[in-house]
Design a protein around this motif. Structure first.
Motif, PDB file in Angstrom:
ATOM      1  N   ASP A 127      -5.409  -0.714  -5.035  1.00 43.72           N
ATOM      2  CA  ASP A 127      -4.934  -1.240  -3.754  1.00 43.72           C
ATOM      3  C   ASP A 127      -5.980  -2.199  -3.185  1.00 43.72           C
ATOM      4  O   ASP A 127      -6.939  -1.768  -2.548  1.00 43.72           O
ATOM      5  CB  ASP A 127      -4.654  -0.096  -2.777  1.00 43.72           C
ATOM      6  N   GLU A 128      -5.757  -3.480  -3.391  1.00 45.78           N
ATOM      7  CA  GLU A 128      -6.699  -4.502  -2.918  1.00 45.78           C
ATOM      8  C   GLU A 128      -8.146  -4.094  -3.191  1.00 45.78           C
ATOM      9  O   GLU A 128      -8.949  -3.981  -2.255  1.00 45.78           O
ATOM     10  CB  GLU A 128      -6.504  -4.757  -1.417  1.00 45.78           C
ATOM     11  N   THR A 188       0.836  -1.195   0.000  1.00 47.58           N
ATOM     12  CA  THR A 188       0.000   0.000   0.000  1.00 47.58           C
ATOM     13  C   THR A 188       0.872   1.246   0.000  1.00 47.58           C
ATOM     14  O   THR A 188       0.644   2.195  -0.757  1.00 47.58           O
ATOM     15  CB  THR A 188      -0.916   0.007   1.242  1.00 47.58           C
TER      16      THR A 188
HETATM   17 MG   LIG Z   1      -2.265  -2.569   2.167  1.00 43.37          MG
END
Ligand SMILES: [Mg+2]
Ligand SMILES: Nc1ncnc2c1ncn2[C@@H]1O[C@H](COP(=O)(O)OP(=O)(O)OP(=O)(O)O)[C@@H](O)[C@H]1O
Ligand SMILES: Nc1ncnc2c1ncn2[C@@H]1O[C@H](COP(=O)(O)OP(=O)(O)OP(=O)(O)O)[C@@H](O)[C@H]1O
Ligand SMILES: [Mg+2]
Lengths: 250, 248, 254, 250, 254
Positions: free
Chosen positions: E175-176, E45
Motif C-alpha cells: 500500500d503506497e 487502501t
Molecule cells: Mg490509501
C-alpha cells in the motif's frame, strides 16, 4: 450472609440527622480545602516559576514537603503537632449562627495546604502550556509581566487546567474522610459512630459508599458538562488550546 | 478444664481485640508491648487455659464489629456491660468501672455533666462517655440551655492531647484513665469531680460461644479465689474497681 | 541626525558559546523601509528581537528614537534596565511575528484595544474607535468580533499588524510575516505592508519575498553568519551585488 | 515553642525497634498492594477494552466503584464490613517464621483492589497509546490476539506506563498510612503509639514526616534513573514511543 | 483456474452510510504483478485491507488460493470466521504498509523472525537463517541488530518487506510503500520490489510511481469512487486509455 435490607433502605433514604450533617460537613470541608488549595496554588506556581531563588526555593520546598508526606500525617501534624509545639492552636470560630470548630478548621487547613501543592503543579503546567509567543507578543506591545499574566496568560491557562482541577476536587471529596481522625464528624466518622451503637457494619458502610458514589458521580457529571461546553466553545472558535493537561493528581 | 473451641485448641492462641490506648487498662510500653490491667488479666486467663494471648489493636469503635467479624475471639478493653451491647454480644463481668471528666488544672469543677453546657468536650468514638454526654444534651435542650459541643476522636491520645493544648475544655473518659493521667503527667490535668456512673465491665464474646464463655468464667473464678485477681488490681492501684474484694 | 530612528552599533549576541550576532551596525532613518535577507540561521530573527529587547545583547548598543534599548548607561557601563522601563521603550517598536501570536482568548477587536487601554490608559471608546479604523484599513472591519481560531492565517496576520499599529509605534519590525501563510494569503498581507510603506511608516522587514523586497525596500541589508555583509539600495544589490552571498540569495529566489 | 532536639535526633537516628518494624511493614504493605494492583490492573484493562459486554461492564463497574469511593472507606469495608456480613474473614497466615496477620492481609488487599482500578486505567491508556499500525502489521503476519498482545503491544505499552506506575507507587507509599485505622502497626500507628506514652507529638511526627520524605525521595530517584535510562535507550534508538502518558493518578 | 490466486467477486464495503467499495471484481493469477491506481479516497487502501480481512466486507466474496477470506460459507450464507482461522488465512497474504509498522520494540532481525517462530512454530535457528538471507536480499544484512528507530525510512520499509516475505506468502500486498519516504530513499525500495517481480512473486501494488508501474506491472487496475473503471496491461492504458479517469491519472503523473 445476612443483609438487613430494611435497615439499609432506611439509612439510605431517610438517614439520621447526624448523617446528613456529616454529608454537609464533607462538602464544606472539601470545598473549603479546595478553595484554600486554589488560593495557595497560584502564587506558589508563580513563585516556583520565578527567576528569584528566594521565591523559587521556598515554593519548591513546600511542594516537595506536601507531596512527599502522607496527607494523614499532615492532618494530625497540623492539628495536634502544631498545638503540641505551641505554634498554632485551633479555637472555635463563631460567625453569627455558624460555628466552625477548631478541628474542622484544622482539617480544612490541612487539606488545603496539601491541595495547594498539587494546585501549584497544575497551575505551573497550565501556564507553561500557554504558547510563549503569546507572552512575546504582549511584551512587544509594552505590557508589563503582571498585565501579561492577568490579561493574556492566565485566561488561557485557566481553560487548560479546568479539568485537572476538577479531577483534583474529586480526589478532595474522597480525601476529606481522612479528617475523621481528628474528630471531625464528616460522613465516615458519623457512620463509625452509628456503627458503634448498631453494629450493622456492612449495611452502614454500603450506604456510606453509595453516598460517596453519588457525590463523585454528580461532580463527574458537572465536569463532563464543562468539558462539553469548552469543546463546543472550541468548535465555535472562541478558544485555542484545550485538553492538553488531563492527568497529574495526588 | 472446660473444652475450648476447636480452632483455639489447634492454634493454642486466644486473640483479644483491644483499643490499646487507654492506660492503665491497656496501653503500649515505649517498646510497643501491650501492658495494663486488662493485659495482665488477659495473659493470666490465657495462661490458665494453656493458651498464648495475642492482642489486636484497633480503634475503640471498631472492637465489637471486629469481634463479630471473627477477627478476634474476645474483647478485653474495659468494655462496659450495657443493654445495647448485650443484644449483640455476651460479656463476662470482671470489674467495675467509673466515668470521670478530665479538666485543665484550675478550671471550675463540674458537679454533673449539665455543668459542661456550652463547652467543647472531647470523647472517644463509641465510648459510654459519648452516650452520657448525649443524654446530658437532651436534658440541657429540654431545659433550654446551650448543649455541650461533643467532639468524638477515634482514639484516646488524640482526645487527651486536645485537652492538654486547650483545643477542648474537658475530656469525658473512664475514671481509671483520667486518674492515670492526673498522676502520670502532674500539673497538666485535673479531675472534674469524684467518679460517677459506676458500671460493671466485662470481657466481650460472640453470642453462642458457650464453651469459651464457660472456660473463661471458670478461670476467672479460680483467679479470684487464689488471689491472682487481687494481685493484678493491687499492682495497678485500682482496688475500688474489684468485683469482689479478695477472699471476700 | 534627528532623522535616525533605529541605530545599532557593534551589537554582539551569544547563545551559549555561539556568537549569533557578530558586530552588527546599521541605522534606519525615519520613513525608511529596510528589508533584511540572509540564509537560514544567519541571525535575522535574533537581530529584530534584540531591537525589541526580547533578547539581551552582550556587547554594543541599540537605540530607538535616541533612547538606549534595554539598558541604562551608568558612566559608560551598560546595566540592564528595569522591566517597567523596558516595557515603556517597547511601545515605540511594533512587532509582527511569523506565527501571528494573536491573543487566543480575545476577539480581534479586543486583541487590538488591550494594549492601548492597559498600557497607555486610553478609555475603551477611544481605543475601540482607533481599532475599528485600523481594522478597516487592513480590510477586516467585519471580523472585529471573531476569535483568532475562526480567522484564516492571512486574516490573523492582518489583525496582528493592526494590533501593532494601534500603539502608534515609531518603527515596525516584521519577521517573515508571510512565511507561515498558504500561498493564496500572502498577497493580502503584502498589500497591507505596501500601504504602510507608502504612508511613510518606518519598517524593518525580514522576508523571502524578493519581488516584494525589490518593490518596497529603500535599502536591503544582507546578513551572513551573524554579520552584515552588504547594505544598499535594491537596484544596486539586484544588479551589481558585491558579496557572493547576496548573489546566491537574490539569484535563487529572484 | 519547645522542641526537644535530643529526643528528635534520637528518634530519627536510633529509632525504636517497633518503629523500624513499622517501616518494614509500610514497605511490605505498599509493595504488596502495588503487586496486587498490577496483577488486577492488566486483566481489568483488557476486560475494559474488550468488545464483550460481559467483560467490559464488570470491569467498568469495578473501576467506577474503586475510584468513586474513599480508600479509607474501602479499607474498613473490606476488613470489617465483609467479615461482618460473613463474606470474607481474614485469619493469620503463617509461613514458617513469618506471620502475616489478618488485618495486614486486609490492608494489602484493600490497597491492592483500589490500586487495581488506577492500574487498569493506566494499562488501558498505555495499550491505547501503542500505534494501531503495530497491531495491524502483526495481524497481517497471521498472529492471533494473544500473541499480538504479548509480543508486540504489551512490551511497547510497558515502556509508556513505567513512569505513571512509578508515580502511583509513590502515592501508594503515602496511602499505606491509612491501614493504621484497622490496627496495622505501620509507621504512623507506631508513631501514634509511641506518642501516647511520650506525648512528644511534634518531634515524633516530624520524624515520621522525614522518614516518608526519605522513602518517597528514594523512590523518586529510582524513577529519575529509570527515566534517564529510557531516554538514553530512546536516543540509542531501541524504543519508539516514550513519555506520552505522564499523569493520571489516584 | 488453478492459477487464480486472488479472486474478488462483487465486493461491497461500507463505512457507516458511505459505500467505499461498490461491486469490485477482479482476479490475480499466480506470478502476476498488478498495480492499483486511483485518486485519493477512491478505495485502494480499503480494497487491499479487505483482501487481508483487516476490514470486513458487507457483500461479495474474496478468495486467496481458493480459500474464502474472513468468512465461512454455511449453505450459501457467509458468517464471519473465528479469529484463529482468519489468522491462519492471513499467513498466505503478505502486507507492506505505507508507514512501515515495524515492531518498535524489536530489532530488525527479531521483527522478521517473530511470526515464523510464533505462528509457524519454527525454531530460532531456522527462522534466523532465513531472516538473514532475506535481509541480505534487501541489502541490510549488517543492520540485523538495529532497532527500527535507528533505521532510515527506506531501510525500515525494506525490513518490512523482508518481514512479510519471511512468512512465505502466496501474494504480497503493497500500500503506497514509498509515499512516506524521502525522495532519495524511494529508489532503494522500488529496486527490491522490482527484484521480487522478476523472481515471480505475485503482487498487488498501490503506488503513485507511474514510471515504476509501467515498468513492472503486468496489469494496471484503475479505481474511481469505489469501482474498478479500467483493468488492462500498462501499454494499452498508457497509450489508449478508455476511461477519462485513467487519462487524468496517467497524464498528470506520467
Ligand atoms: Mg490509501
Ligand atoms: N533560543 C535560542 N537558543 C539557542 N540558539 C538559538 C536560539 N534562537 C536562535 N538560535 C540560533 O541562532 C542562530 C540564528 O537564528 P535566527 O533565528 O536568528 O536565524 P534566522 O536568520 O532568523 O533564520 P531563519 O531564516 O531560519 O528564520 C541559529 O543558529 C539558531 O540556531
Ligand atoms: N476507518 C474508516 N472509517 C470511515 N471512513 C473511512 C475509513 N477508512 C477509509 N475511509 C474512507 O473510505 C474512502 C476510501 O479510503 P481509502 O483509504 O481506501 O482511499 P485510497 O484510495 O487509499 O486513498 P489514498 O490515495 O488517499 O490513500 C475515503 O473516502 C475514506 O475517507
Ligand atoms: Mg528567523
Amino acid at each position: 450472609m445476612h443483609f438487613d435490607w430494611p435497615y439499609f433502605w432506611h439509612q439510605l433514604l431517610e438517614p439520621d440527622g447526624a448523617f446528613i450533617q456529616g454529608l454537609w460537613l464533607t462538602i464544606l470541608i472539601s470545598v473549603g480545602g479546595q478553595v484554600i488549595g486554589l488560593v495557595i496554588g497560584l502564587p506558589m506556581a508563580l513563585a516556583r516559576r520565578s527567576a528569584s531563588v528566594f521565591l523559587m526555593w521556598p515554593a519548591r520546598f513546600y511542594i516537595f514537603l506536601m507531596r512527599g508526606t502522607p496527607l494523614l500525617v499532615q492532618i494530625v501534624f497540623i492539628y495536634t503537632g502544631l498545638a503540641a509545639a505551641g505554634i498554632l492552636r485551633f479555637h472555635d470560630f463563631i460567625a453569627g449562627p455558624f460555628t466552625i470548630s477548631g478541628n474542622v478548621q484544622a482539617g480544612i487547613l490541612a487539606l488545603g495546604l496539601n491541595e495547594g501543592a498539587y494546585m501549584a503543579e497544575i497551575f505551573r503546567a497550565g501556564i507553561d502550556a500557554v504558547d510563549r509567543g503569546q507572552t512575546e507578543a504582549a511584551k512587544s506591545l509594552g505590557m508589563v509581566p503582571g498585565q501579561i499574566l492577568r490579561f493574556v496568560v492566565l485566561p488561557q491557562a485557566l481553560r487548560i487546567i479546568l479539568l485537572p482541577i476538577g479531577n483534583q476536587f474529586n480526589i478532595m471529596l474522597k480525601n476529606s474522610t481522612l479528617v475523621s481522625v481528628i474528630g471531625v464528624s464528616e460522613m465516615l466518622l458519623v457512620t463509625e459512630t452509628i456503627n458503634s451503637a448498631t453494629f450493622r457494619t456492612f449495611e452502614l458502610y454500603s450506604v456510606l459508599a453509595l453516598y460517596f458514589l453519588v457525590l463523585t458521580s454528580i461532580w463527574g457529571g458537572v465536569m463532563r458538562y464543562v468539558e462539553w461546553r469548552m469543546d463546543r466553545g472550541a468548535a465555535r472558535g472562541d478558544t485555542a488550546v484545550i485538553g492538553t493537561l488531563q492527568g497529574e493528581h495526588i | 478444664q472446660a473444652a475450648l473451641p476447636p480452632a483455639m485448641m489447634k492454634s493454642k492462641t486466644i486473640r483479644y481485640c483491644s483499643a490499646i490506648n487507654l492506660p492503665p487498662m491497656e496501653f503500649m510500653s515505649p517498646q510497643t508491648k501491650p501492658e495494663g490491667v486488662d493485659i495482665d488479666l488477659g495473659d493470666a486467663l490465657a495462661k490458665s487455659l494453656g493458651l498464648n494471648a495475642v492482642y489486636i489493636n484497633m480503634p475503640f469503635a471498631g472492637l465489637i464489629p471486629a469481634l463479630l467479624a471473627d477477627h478476634c475471639d474476645a474483647i478485653i478493653s474495659q468494655l462496659f456491660i450495657k443493654k445495647s451491647r448485650l443484644q449483640v454480644i455476651d460479656e463476662i463481668p470482671y470489674m467495675f468501672s467509673h466515668e470521670a471528666v478530665l479538666l485543665k488544672p484550675g478550671a471550675p469543677k463540674v458537679p454533673d455533666l449539665e455543668a459542661l453546657s456550652g463547652k467543647k468536650v472531647a470523647t472517644v468514638t463509641g465510648t459510654t462517655a459519648t452516650v452520657l454526654l448525649d443524654k446530658a444534651n437532651v436534658a440541657l435542650k429540654a431545659a433550654g440551655k446551650t448543649p455541650i459541643d461533643i467532639v468524638a476522636f477515634p482514639e484516646n491520645t488524640q482526645a487527651l492531647q486536645q485537652l492538654q493544648f486547650g483545643q477542648v475544655a474537658a475530656y469525658g473518659v473512664a475514671y481509671e484513665t483520667a486518674r492515670y493521667y492526673v498522676h502520670k503527667v502532674p500539673g497538666q490535668f485535673a479531675m472534674g469531680g469524684p467518679p460517677y456512673f459506676k458500671i460493671a465491665t466485662g470481657i466481650g464474646l460472640r453470642k453462642n460461644e458457650t464453651a469459651l464463655n464457660q472456660a473463661l468464667s471458670a478461670s476467672l473464678a479460680t483467679m479470684m479465689k487464689n488471689g491472682t485477681y487481687a494481685t493484678i488490681f493491687k499492682k495497678w492501684d485500682l482496688g475500688i474497681d474489684m468485683l469482689k474484694p479478695a477472699g471476700g | 541626525m534627528a532623522d535616525v530612528l533605529v541605530q545599532a552599533e557593534r551589537v554582539e549576541k551569544f547563545f551559549g558559546p555561539n556568537k549569533i550576532l557578530d558586530g552588527v551596525s546599521f541605522t534606519v532613518t525615519r520613513g525608511e523601509t529596510v528589508v533584511l535577507i540572509g540564509s537560514s540561521g544567519s541571525g535575522k530573527t535574533t537581530l529584530l528581537r534584540c531591537i525589541n529587547h526580547l533578547e539581551k545583547i552582550e556587547a554594543g548598543r541599540i537605540t530607538v528614537n535616541g533612547f538606549l534599548i534595554g539598558y541604562r548607561d551608568r558612566r559608560g557601563v551598560l546595566i540592564e534596565d528595569r522591566e517597567r522601563n523596558i516595557a515603556r521603550q517597547r511601545r515605540d517598536v511594533g512587532m509582527v511575528f511569523q506565527r501571528f501570536n494573536l491573543f487566543a482568548n480575545l476577539s480581534a477587536l479586543d486583541n487590538i484595544i488591550l494594549a492601548p487601554m492597559r498600557v497607555r490608559g486610553e478609555n475603551r471608546a477611544v481605543a475601540t474607535e482607533r481599532a475599528m479604523r485600523l481594522l478597516a484599513r487592513v480590510g477586516l472591519a467585519e471580523k472585529a468580533r471573531n476569535f483568532p481560531a475562526s480567522l484564516s492565517g492571512g486574516q490573523q496576520q492582518r489583525v496582528a499588524i493592526a494590533r501593532a499599529l494601534a500603539m502608534e509605534p515609531a518603527v515596525m519590525l516584521f519577521d517573515e510575516p508571510t512565511s507561515a501563510l498558504d500561498p493564496e494569503m500572502v498577497g493580502e498581507v503584502l498589500a497591507v505592508m505596501r500601504g504602510l510603506a507608502q504612508d511613510g511608516m518606518t519598517m524593518m522587514i525580514v522576508t523571502h519575498e524578493m519581488g516584494f523586497a525589490r518593490q518596497v525596500a529603500d535599502r536591503i541589508i544582507v546578513m551572513d553568519q551573524g554579520r552584515i555583509v552588504e547594505d544598499g539600495p535594491p537596484e544596486r544589490l539586484f544588479n551589481a551585488p558585491t558579496h557572493p552571498k547576496t548573489r546566491t540569495l537574490l539569484a535563487v529566489r529572484h
